[in-house]
Write a protein that holds these residues in place. Structure first.
Motif, mmCIF file in Angstrom:
data_model
loop_
_atom_site.group_PDB
_atom_site.id
_atom_site.type_symbol
_atom_site.label_atom_id
_atom_site.label_comp_id
_atom_site.label_asym_id
_atom_site.label_seq_id
_atom_site.Cartn_x
_atom_site.Cartn_y
_atom_site.Cartn_z
ATOM 1 N N ARG B 26 0.829 -1.210 0.000
ATOM 2 C CA ARG B 26 0.000 0.000 0.000
ATOM 3 C C ARG B 26 0.860 1.254 0.000
ATOM 4 N NH1 ARG B 26 -4.126 -2.341 3.170
ATOM 5 N NH2 ARG B 26 -3.184 -1.613 5.084
ATOM 6 N N VAL B 27 1.927 1.232 0.801
ATOM 7 C CA VAL B 27 2.821 2.388 0.866
ATOM 8 C C VAL B 27 3.468 2.612 -0.492
ATOM 9 C CG1 VAL B 27 4.985 3.246 1.856
ATOM 10 C CG2 VAL B 27 3.257 2.203 3.343
ATOM 11 N N ARG B 33 1.758 6.691 -6.715
ATOM 12 C CA ARG B 33 0.667 7.535 -7.176
ATOM 13 C C ARG B 33 0.964 9.012 -6.943
ATOM 14 N NH1 ARG B 33 -3.450 4.644 -4.844
ATOM 15 N NH2 ARG B 33 -3.323 6.025 -3.057
ATOM 16 N N SER B 34 1.685 9.308 -5.844
ATOM 17 C CA SER B 34 1.771 10.706 -5.441
ATOM 18 C C SER B 34 3.123 11.362 -5.716
ATOM 19 C CB SER B 34 1.414 10.833 -3.952
ATOM 20 O OG SER B 34 2.195 9.933 -3.216
ATOM 21 N N TRP B 35 4.107 10.641 -6.249
ATOM 22 C CA TRP B 35 5.406 11.311 -6.402
ATOM 23 C C TRP B 35 5.353 12.412 -7.454
ATOM 24 C CZ3 TRP B 35 8.397 11.710 -10.751
ATOM 25 C CH2 TRP B 35 8.135 10.816 -11.803
ATOM 26 N N VAL B 282 -7.987 9.867 -10.373
ATOM 27 C CA VAL B 282 -8.202 10.935 -9.402
ATOM 28 C C VAL B 282 -9.564 11.582 -9.617
ATOM 29 C CG1 VAL B 282 -7.317 13.079 -8.461
ATOM 30 C CG2 VAL B 282 -5.741 11.371 -9.360
ATOM 31 N N THR B 283 -9.845 11.972 -10.848
ATOM 32 C CA THR B 283 -11.123 12.621 -11.136
ATOM 33 C C THR B 283 -11.820 11.843 -12.231
ATOM 34 O OG1 THR B 283 -9.984 14.018 -12.678
ATOM 35 C CG2 THR B 283 -10.442 14.965 -10.523
#
Lengths: 271, 286
Positions: B26-27, B33-35, B282-283
């Motif tokens: 998960r990490v 996903r967020s880098w 994300v959207t």
């Protein structure tokens, strides 16, 4: 076609049987023109009988089921369900659509129980009946799965359980297996035959599959293209208990399917 | 016959395999996903720092990141007080907009007469620039909390109504017919089918609404206030105190981001069936 002669124990129910349509016509008014969906449709279905309805697309087969359920009013003619005239949505039926129409936020079991909640059925009876149906339809092990985790065939099984929960005397099925692959469809046909024999409910099945109609039904109503009307009612004449492969090879099956193909071919060629 | 499996751990045909990732996985997923957005933000920060460090722009026009952070640290109590005021107005406006919006949507969907009457009025209310009516609201309601909350409600209300109407109308008509054959009354159909089915739509509207509510509250403060981040920015602007101006802007955007994330979290909590289907994009809904 004359009234069918029932060879086996299922008696013609008193006063016109389970479902009766008399000279029914349905006309829709759209902006540009009036469309006649059904005309001169008369049909008599005995209690416990399995009737399949086949016909070209758009011939009003689904409209016919909606009339019986009271979801639609005929423009003329009369619809009777179990002796009473149909005036509004009827609660003594089970309805299965082509799409399973399950609630995504409910597990399989709770989707089935929706029927009980809406009807305010006693909880313990609903629970017991659900368990029974889950076992009967081969859903054991899937009770807590959500619709998006289930295959199309499993979703349709859940929809079937939901329709059967209140033990309806009449089951209306609108192309219930139309969106399934051929193998799953066969499997569900076999199960539906067994369920019908076990529950003894009257079934009206709309289908596009000639084989499905001949395998499952006592009688097959063949309809013409729009405006839909009854072209012929075929007596299949097969025993209630039907092994899939054996049934397919029987002369009665071949005769029924050939006759349907003739009628449907003629209907589309004439247009 | 279908093979029946009674032991739940045996994989059964028909149920789609659901991956249950471990903590480490998960990490890694979250990092993957967020880098990108984190890298972009850092790049902006570096660019900001480089521009100020090289003195390409005069310091009183654009303060350095260090200066801005310094102000935030020095005036933490002052900023915190005004941040809280703005957050309070925003939340109050958002909650009222949600309640009124959902009620209006339900009325409109169930009564075509109400819809025909309300819709043009709603549209009219929506196209009036809120900045233009804010002064009027201050004249009417004074300098207190009320005008800010009203502007926030006015601005956040529209996406709530639209998304809820869409959601209520998007319900499978066969589901409604099925409900009729079950003998369900309109109230039961609403509670068990229509309302839950409309929630995914509502939440996409709420996410838009919550960010707009911040704007509404600040617009209200701009026009006439002695408290809140809008007031802080006005004051800083008047004093040419750009570090404080930047600090106010940063905090204001943070409020929006935090509230947005909270709404998204609530969505995941309340609609797990929806979130798990939507996947990782994300959207996707708005």
């Amino acid at each position: 076609m004359p009234e069918s002669t029932r060879e086996r124990g299922r008696v013609e129910a008193s006063r016109g049987g389970s479902v009766r349509l008399e000279d029914v016509a349905v006309r829709f008014r759209t902006k540009k023109k009036d469309v006649t969906a059904l005309r001169d449709v008369s049909l008599d279905v005995a209690e416990g009988e399995f009737v399949a309805i086949v016909g070209p697309s758009g011939c009003g087969k689904s409209t016919l089921l909606k009339l019986v359920a009271g979801l639609l009013k005929p423009s003329s003619g009369a619809v009777r369900l179990r002796g009473e005239p149909v005036t509004g949505p009827r609660h003594d039926i089970g309805y299965v659509f082509q799409r399973a129409a399950l609630l995504e936020w409910r597990s399989a079991r709770r989707n089935i129980l929706l029927q009980a909640e809406m009807r305010r059925m006693p909880a313990d009876r609903a629970r017991a009946r659900t368990a029974e149906l889950i076992a009967m339809t081969g859903l054991t092990g899937f009770e807590d799965a959500y619709p998006h985790e289930l295959s199309g065939g499993m979703q349709q099984r859940v929809a079937l359980c939901r329709a059967l929960l209140h033990e309806p005397p009449v089951l209306l099925m609108d192309e219930p297996f139309g969106a399934l692959d051929a193998l799953t469809r066969e499997q569900l046909n076999v199960e539906l035959n067994r369920i019908w024999r076990e529950t003894r409910t009257t079934v009206l099945l709309v289908t596009h599959s000639i084989a499905e109609a001949a395998y499952l039904a006592d009688r097959i109503v063949v309809m013409t293209d729009r405006p839909g009307t009854v072209a012929e009612v075929i007596d299949v004449g097969l025993p209630d208990e039907r092994d899939y492969a054996v049934t397919m090879a029987r002369p009665e099956f071949a005769r029924a399917t050939a006759r349907i193909r003739d009628l449907l071919g003629a209907a589309s060629a004439a247009d | 016959m279908v093979s029946q499996s009674t032991t739940p751990d045996v994989p059964v045909a028909g149920v789609a395999e659901r991956g249950r990732p471990g903590a480490g996985e998960r990490v890694r997923e979250a990092a993957a996903r967020s880098w990108r957005p984190v890298a972009l933000l850092l790049a902006c920060l570096v660019a900001w720092w480089a521009i100020t460090a090289a003195k390409l722009i005069k310091a009183y026009l654009v303060p350095s990141p260090a200066k801005t952070l310094q102000v935030m640290a020095d005036k933490a109590g002052y900023l915190w007080h005004h941040t809280w005021i703005t957050t309070y107005e925003t939340l109050l406006g958002f909650v009222i907009a949600t309640i009124v919006g959902v009620l209006a949507a339900v009325l409109m969907v169930y009564s075509p007469a109400v819809e025909r009457t309300l819709y043009p009025v709603l549209l009219f209310a929506q196209v009036i620039p809120k900045v233009a009516i804010a002064p009027l609201l201050v004249v009417w309601l004074g300098f207190g909390l009320a005008p800010k909350v009203v502007v926030a409600v006015l601005i956040a209300f529209f996406p709530v109504v639209i998304s809820m109407v869409t959601g209520l109308k998007a319900v499978d008509p066969e589901m409604i017919q099925l409900s009729a054959t079950m003998g369900a009354g309109p109230l039961q159909t609403f509670a068990k089918i229509r309302f839950p089915a409309s929630l995914p739509h509502l939440f996409s509207g709420l996410k838009v609404a919550v960010t707009l509510a911040v704007t509404g509250a600040v617009v209200g403060e701009f026009v006439g206030a002695n408290e809140g981040l809008g007031y802080v920015i006005q004051q800083a602007n008047g004093n040419l105190d750009t570090p404080m101006l930047f600090a106010g802007l940063l905090v204001m955007s943070l409020i929006g981001v935090v509230l947005f994330v909270l709404v998204e979290f609530a969505e995941k909590l309340l609609l797990p069936w929806h979130a798990s289907r939507r996947g990782t994009a994300v959207t996707t809904t708005y």
